[in-house]
Design a protein around this motif. Structure first.
Motif, PDB file in Angstrom:
ATOM      1  N   GLN A 133       4.311  -6.390  -2.511  1.00  0.00           N
ATOM      2  CA  GLN A 133       4.801  -5.351  -1.611  1.00  0.00           C
ATOM      3  C   GLN A 133       4.675  -3.979  -2.266  1.00  0.00           C
ATOM      4  OE1 GLN A 133       5.397  -4.276   1.448  1.00  0.00           O
ATOM      5  NE2 GLN A 133       7.138  -5.616   1.862  1.00  0.00           N
ATOM      6  N   SER A 134       4.092  -3.008  -1.558  1.00  0.00           N
ATOM      7  CA  SER A 134       3.871  -1.693  -2.158  1.00  0.00           C
ATOM      8  C   SER A 134       4.492  -0.552  -1.363  1.00  0.00           C
ATOM      9  CB  SER A 134       2.362  -1.432  -2.309  1.00  0.00           C
ATOM     10  OG  SER A 134       1.761  -2.444  -3.080  1.00  0.00           O
ATOM     11  N   PHE A 135       4.469  -0.678  -0.049  1.00  0.00           N
ATOM     12  CA  PHE A 135       5.028   0.352   0.832  1.00  0.00           C
ATOM     13  C   PHE A 135       5.661  -0.346   2.019  1.00  0.00           C
ATOM     14  CE2 PHE A 135       4.599   2.840   4.727  1.00  0.00           C
ATOM     15  CZ  PHE A 135       5.169   4.054   4.379  1.00  0.00           C
ATOM     16  N   GLN A 136       6.832   0.166   2.420  1.00  0.00           N
ATOM     17  CA  GLN A 136       7.509  -0.429   3.574  1.00  0.00           C
ATOM     18  C   GLN A 136       8.150   0.652   4.429  1.00  0.00           C
ATOM     19  OE1 GLN A 136      11.249  -3.076   3.397  1.00  0.00           O
ATOM     20  NE2 GLN A 136       9.610  -4.566   3.726  1.00  0.00           N
ATOM     21  N   LYS A 137       8.083   0.439   5.742  1.00  0.00           N
ATOM     22  CA  LYS A 137       8.667   1.388   6.688  1.00  0.00           C
ATOM     23  C   LYS A 137       9.399   0.597   7.781  1.00  0.00           C
ATOM     24  CE  LYS A 137       7.440   5.366   9.610  1.00  0.00           C
ATOM     25  NZ  LYS A 137       8.015   6.413   8.744  1.00  0.00           N
ATOM     26  N   LEU A 138      10.629   0.979   8.051  1.00  0.00           N
ATOM     27  CA  LEU A 138      11.403   0.326   9.111  1.00  0.00           C
ATOM     28  C   LEU A 138      10.849   0.733  10.470  1.00  0.00           C
ATOM     29  CD1 LEU A 138      13.886  -1.397   9.925  1.00  0.00           C
ATOM     30  CD2 LEU A 138      15.190   0.755   9.972  1.00  0.00           C
ATOM     31  N   ILE A 139      10.557  -0.267  11.306  1.00  0.00           N
ATOM     32  CA  ILE A 139      10.039  -0.018  12.647  1.00  0.00           C
ATOM     33  C   ILE A 139      11.115  -0.271  13.704  1.00  0.00           C
ATOM     34  CG2 ILE A 139       8.266  -0.651  14.332  1.00  0.00           C
ATOM     35  CD1 ILE A 139       7.211   0.789  11.832  1.00  0.00           C
ATOM     36  N   LEU A 140      11.778  -1.415  13.638  1.00  0.00           N
ATOM     37  CA  LEU A 140      12.890  -1.722  14.537  1.00  0.00           C
ATOM     38  C   LEU A 140      14.066  -2.234  13.715  1.00  0.00           C
ATOM     39  CD1 LEU A 140      11.236  -3.649  17.532  1.00  0.00           C
ATOM     40  CD2 LEU A 140      11.997  -1.268  17.499  1.00  0.00           C
ATOM     41  N   SER A 169       5.819   8.228  -5.273  1.00  0.00           N
ATOM     42  CA  SER A 169       6.492   9.028  -4.251  1.00  0.00           C
ATOM     43  C   SER A 169       6.117   8.555  -2.846  1.00  0.00           C
ATOM     44  CB  SER A 169       6.129  10.509  -4.398  1.00  0.00           C
ATOM     45  OG  SER A 169       4.729  10.696  -4.289  1.00  0.00           O
ATOM     46  N   PHE A 170       4.946   7.931  -2.724  1.00  0.00           N
ATOM     47  CA  PHE A 170       4.549   7.363  -1.437  1.00  0.00           C
ATOM     48  C   PHE A 170       4.796   5.853  -1.398  1.00  0.00           C
ATOM     49  CE2 PHE A 170       1.493   5.166   1.266  1.00  0.00           C
ATOM     50  CZ  PHE A 170       1.754   5.764   2.487  1.00  0.00           C
ATOM     51  N   PHE A 171       4.351   5.160  -2.451  1.00  0.00           N
ATOM     52  CA  PHE A 171       4.477   3.700  -2.475  1.00  0.00           C
ATOM     53  C   PHE A 171       5.900   3.337  -2.899  1.00  0.00           C
ATOM     54  CE2 PHE A 171      -0.051   4.534  -2.958  1.00  0.00           C
ATOM     55  CZ  PHE A 171      -0.561   3.727  -1.955  1.00  0.00           C
ATOM     56  N   ASN A 172       6.781   3.292  -1.916  1.00  0.00           N
ATOM     57  CA  ASN A 172       8.218   3.190  -2.173  1.00  0.00           C
ATOM     58  C   ASN A 172       8.693   1.799  -2.575  1.00  0.00           C
ATOM     59  OD1 ASN A 172       7.993   1.836   0.263  1.00  0.00           O
ATOM     60  ND2 ASN A 172       8.956   3.445   1.469  1.00  0.00           N
ATOM     61  N   ARG A 173       7.789   0.792  -2.552  1.00  0.00           N
ATOM     62  CA  ARG A 173       8.218  -0.553  -2.927  1.00  0.00           C
ATOM     63  C   ARG A 173       7.421  -1.146  -4.092  1.00  0.00           C
ATOM     64  NH1 ARG A 173      11.078  -3.495   0.798  1.00  0.00           N
ATOM     65  NH2 ARG A 173      11.258  -4.947  -0.936  1.00  0.00           N
ATOM     66  N   VAL A 174       6.579  -0.331  -4.703  1.00  0.00           N
ATOM     67  CA  VAL A 174       5.780  -0.852  -5.809  1.00  0.00           C
ATOM     68  C   VAL A 174       6.683  -1.095  -7.021  1.00  0.00           C
ATOM     69  CG1 VAL A 174       5.137   1.355  -6.883  1.00  0.00           C
ATOM     70  CG2 VAL A 174       3.543  -0.588  -6.951  1.00  0.00           C
ATOM     71  N   ASP A 175       6.476  -2.210  -7.710  1.00  0.00           N
ATOM     72  CA  ASP A 175       7.320  -2.589  -8.845  1.00  0.00           C
ATOM     73  C   ASP A 175       6.564  -2.431 -10.159  1.00  0.00           C
ATOM     74  OD1 ASP A 175       9.479  -3.362  -7.190  1.00  0.00           O
ATOM     75  OD2 ASP A 175       8.494  -5.279  -6.802  1.00  0.00           O
ATOM     76  N   ASN A 214       9.521  -4.601  10.123  1.00  0.00           N
ATOM     77  CA  ASN A 214       9.056  -3.636   9.133  1.00  0.00           C
ATOM     78  C   ASN A 214       7.535  -3.550   9.163  1.00  0.00           C
ATOM     79  OD1 ASN A 214      11.516  -2.798   7.810  1.00  0.00           O
ATOM     80  ND2 ASN A 214      11.605  -4.821   6.862  1.00  0.00           N
ATOM     81  N   PHE A 215       7.026  -2.387   8.748  1.00  0.00           N
ATOM     82  CA  PHE A 215       5.606  -2.303   8.434  1.00  0.00           C
ATOM     83  C   PHE A 215       5.485  -2.442   6.927  1.00  0.00           C
ATOM     84  CE2 PHE A 215       2.070   0.173   6.734  1.00  0.00           C
ATOM     85  CZ  PHE A 215       1.023  -0.520   7.309  1.00  0.00           C
ATOM     86  N   ASP A 216       4.635  -3.367   6.489  1.00  0.00           N
ATOM     87  CA  ASP A 216       4.435  -3.620   5.066  1.00  0.00           C
ATOM     88  C   ASP A 216       2.992  -3.341   4.677  1.00  0.00           C
ATOM     89  OD1 ASP A 216       7.050  -4.493   4.835  1.00  0.00           O
ATOM     90  OD2 ASP A 216       6.524  -6.594   5.192  1.00  0.00           O
ATOM     91  N   LEU A 217       2.821  -2.638   3.576  1.00  0.00           N
ATOM     92  CA  LEU A 217       1.505  -2.447   2.974  1.00  0.00           C
ATOM     93  C   LEU A 217       1.525  -3.211   1.659  1.00  0.00           C
ATOM     94  CD1 LEU A 217      -0.412   0.915   2.741  1.00  0.00           C
ATOM     95  CD2 LEU A 217      -0.563  -0.825   0.976  1.00  0.00           C
ATOM     96  N   LYS A 218       0.656  -4.203   1.547  1.00  0.00           N
ATOM     97  CA  LYS A 218       0.681  -5.093   0.390  1.00  0.00           C
ATOM     98  C   LYS A 218      -0.674  -5.158  -0.305  1.00  0.00           C
ATOM     99  CE  LYS A 218       4.041  -8.184   2.614  1.00  0.00           C
ATOM    100  NZ  LYS A 218       4.243  -9.520   3.224  1.00  0.00           N
ATOM    101  N   ILE A 219      -0.610  -5.492  -1.579  1.00  0.00           N
ATOM    102  CA  ILE A 219      -1.802  -5.932  -2.286  1.00  0.00           C
ATOM    103  C   ILE A 219      -1.835  -7.439  -2.106  1.00  0.00           C
ATOM    104  CG2 ILE A 219      -2.984  -6.103  -4.500  1.00  0.00           C
ATOM    105  CD1 ILE A 219      -1.427  -3.632  -5.407  1.00  0.00           C
ATOM    106  N   GLY A 220      -2.848  -7.914  -1.403  1.00  0.00           N
ATOM    107  CA  GLY A 220      -2.906  -9.337  -1.105  1.00  0.00           C
ATOM    108  C   GLY A 220      -3.638 -10.131  -2.167  1.00  0.00           C
TER     109      GLY A 220
END
Length: 216
Positions: free
Chosen positions: A164-171, A149-155, A124-130
């Protein structure tokens, strides 16, 4: 041809066929067994085949290094990371808006974290607040929440260290399974490149546009 000579040549040909996996009888038996006990064989293959994902990381590193919009960042076997050039060009504006620590620098700060998470069964590609200054994290979290609508994993609640804020399946699991079984590096590279280009050309511009709107 003498019988002894014929026998020796026949044995030699039979050995060659076996070495080249061209023994029709064995091939037919194997196909019948697999068809009959497919689920059992698949389970064995899943847990006995070594999951060497190092090539995935190598390809992703190459793609990042070749991309003019990105800079490589601290990576390891499991996480391949980068930073958008956008952050480096706008670091002072981010500081002025309270979206980056005043005395911080991008070389050793993980509040903005962009990483490919490589596992044996999925990438996965993950965009996080570290981790980092809490006030900055909270401001960034509120921006991400405004754009769900963009940040599909923000809670609803900001996690204390990695959020975790945004995630995209890569493989997918099937993609990795196919690669491990076939060893087809070129096919793997093609899939990774397509997903990478989609991320950089479609998703990253949307993300940057959101940040740019906060810097006005």
């Amino acid at each position: 041809m003498a019988e002894k000579t014929k026998f020796v040549l026949e044995q030699y040909l039979q050995t060659l066929k076996s070495m080249l996996n061209e023994n029709k009888e064995i091939e037919d038996i194997a196909k019948k067994l697999y068809k009959r006990y497919k689920s059992a064989f698949d389970l064995v293959f899943k847990y006995s085949t070594p999951n060497d994902t190092s090539e995935i990381g190598n390809i992703l590193r190459e793609l990042i290094e070749q991309e003019k919009l990105l800079l490589p960042y601290n990576s390891n076997k499991t996480y391949v990371r980068f930073q958008p050039i956008f952050l480096h060009k706008n670091i002072e504006k981010l500081k002025d808006k309270g979206l980056f620590p005043k005395d911080g620098n991008l070389e050793n700060n993980t509040i903005y974290l962009y990483e490919f998470n490589i596992r044996n069964h999925v990438v996965n590609f993950d965009l996080k607040i570290g981790a980092g200054e809490q006030e900055v994290r909270e401001r960034l979290f509120e921006i991400y929440r405004k754009h769900k609508s963009f940040f599909n994993r923000v809670d609803k609640n900001l996690q204390p260290k990695w959020h975790q804020s945004f995630q995209k399946l890569i493989l997918s699991e099937n993609d990795i399974g196919d690669f491990i079984e076939s060893g087809d590096t070129e096919k793997l590279r093609k899939i990774l490149t397509e997903k990478f280009r989609e991320l950089i050309e479609q998703d990253l511009p949307k993300y940057i546009q959101i940040l740019e709107s906060e810097l006005l």
